[in-house]
Scaffold this active site. Structure first.
Site, PDB file in Angstrom:
ATOM      1  N   ASP A  13       0.857  -1.179   0.000  1.00  0.00           N
ATOM      2  CA  ASP A  13       0.000   0.000   0.000  1.00  0.00           C
ATOM      3  C   ASP A  13       0.896   1.234   0.000  1.00  0.00           C
ATOM      4  O   ASP A  13       1.789   1.363   0.849  1.00  0.00           O
ATOM      5  CB  ASP A  13      -0.898   0.011   1.241  1.00  0.00           C
ATOM      6  CG  ASP A  13      -1.999  -1.044   1.174  1.00  0.00           C
ATOM      7  OD1 ASP A  13      -2.027  -1.802   0.183  1.00  0.00           O
ATOM      8  OD2 ASP A  13      -2.807  -1.103   2.107  1.00  0.00           O
TER       9      ASP A  13
ATOM     10  N   ASP B 144     -15.279  -2.707  -1.620  1.00  0.00           N
ATOM     11  CA  ASP B 144     -14.903  -2.446  -0.234  1.00  0.00           C
ATOM     12  C   ASP B 144     -16.171  -2.173   0.542  1.00  0.00           C
ATOM     13  O   ASP B 144     -16.986  -1.342   0.131  1.00  0.00           O
ATOM     14  CB  ASP B 144     -13.965  -1.243  -0.164  1.00  0.00           C
ATOM     15  CG  ASP B 144     -12.761  -1.395  -1.094  1.00  0.00           C
ATOM     16  OD1 ASP B 144     -12.327  -2.539  -1.292  1.00  0.00           O
ATOM     17  OD2 ASP B 144     -12.270  -0.374  -1.611  1.00  0.00           O
TER      18      ASP B 144
END
Length: 239
Positions: A8, A129
């Protein structure tokens, strides 16, 4: 089941967020390409990359770091974050990315997902998500009333390569993935489903694998913290 080590990216660094909060970022390294190389050396088959700044700003922000990774490793990489138009999809694929992940636009502009999946077969995934089964967008900052299963089913005929399902409340919390919700989604659609969020131990990986329907799992913090040994995990999944 494929294990995807996660990198990330925030401000050019390797970080992990806690439950999607950009203010709760832990920096794990300043050289993402070196981190990618170490994951490749451990034997991974894929890498999962996220441009966190891009997810919030709606455009690529950590492009330099992503390109450095692509130049450094040979394993296929998938990337999500800030990919909101067909031009950006095409740009990333032309730079050697193996798969783009479309998240926010899957809710706000589903026709773009269909257009991209048709133009680039096998190279477009959808990132779903969710909090409490409902989709969140724009770097998880905005919650919608859209149910994950309904949105996933709407892409059944679009030709998307995979669905990456993240339970936001599990992400970065080291509390284990939402196995049941991920399994339910995988059984509800024909599209391969990849689990993300909370994968923090060998037990978690085996629980996901043993459902028999989950195609992959993404893990980040557990690999950086040492709670999960990548080489051992890959060996266990291949056994």
């Amino acid at each position: 089941m494929i294990l995807y080590p996660a990198i990330d990216l925030k401000d050019g660094n390797c970080v992990r967020l806690l439950r999607g909060d950009m203010e709760a970022a832990t920096i794990f390294g300043s050289d993402p390409a070196a981190q990618a190389a170490s994951f490749q050396e451990a034997g991974c088959d894929w890498l999962h990359l996220v441009d966190l700044n891009g997810a919030f700003e709606g455009r690529p922000v950590n492009a330099d770091a992503v390109e450095a990774i692509l130049k450094r490793v040979q394993v296929p990489c998938q990337l999500g974050g800030g990919i909101r138009d067909i031009e950006t999809v095409e740009m990333w694929l032309s730079k050697g990315l193996s798969r783009v992940i479309l998240g926010t636009v899957a809710v706000e502009n589903p026709d773009l997902v269909r257009q991209a999946a048709k133009a680039f077969p096998g190279k477009v995934a959808v990132g779903l998500d969710a909090r409490n089964g409902r989709v969140a967008t724009r770097g998880w900052a905005e919650e919608t009333d859209v149910l994950v299963t309904d949105l996933a089913r709407s892409f059944e005929d679009a030709g998307v390569a995979a669905i990456i399902y993240t339970d936001i409340d599990r992400d970065g919390a080291m509390g284990g993935p939402n196995v049941q919700a991920t399994e339910n989604l995988a059984r509800a659609v024909k599209i391969p489903v990849i689990a993300s969020g909370g994968v923090s131990s060998m037990q978690d990986l085996l629980a996901l694998r043993d459902t028999g329907v989950i195609a992959g799992a993404i893990s980040g913090r557990a690999l950086y913290d040492g709670a999960l040994d990548l080489r051992a995990a890959l060996d266990a999944l291949r056994a």
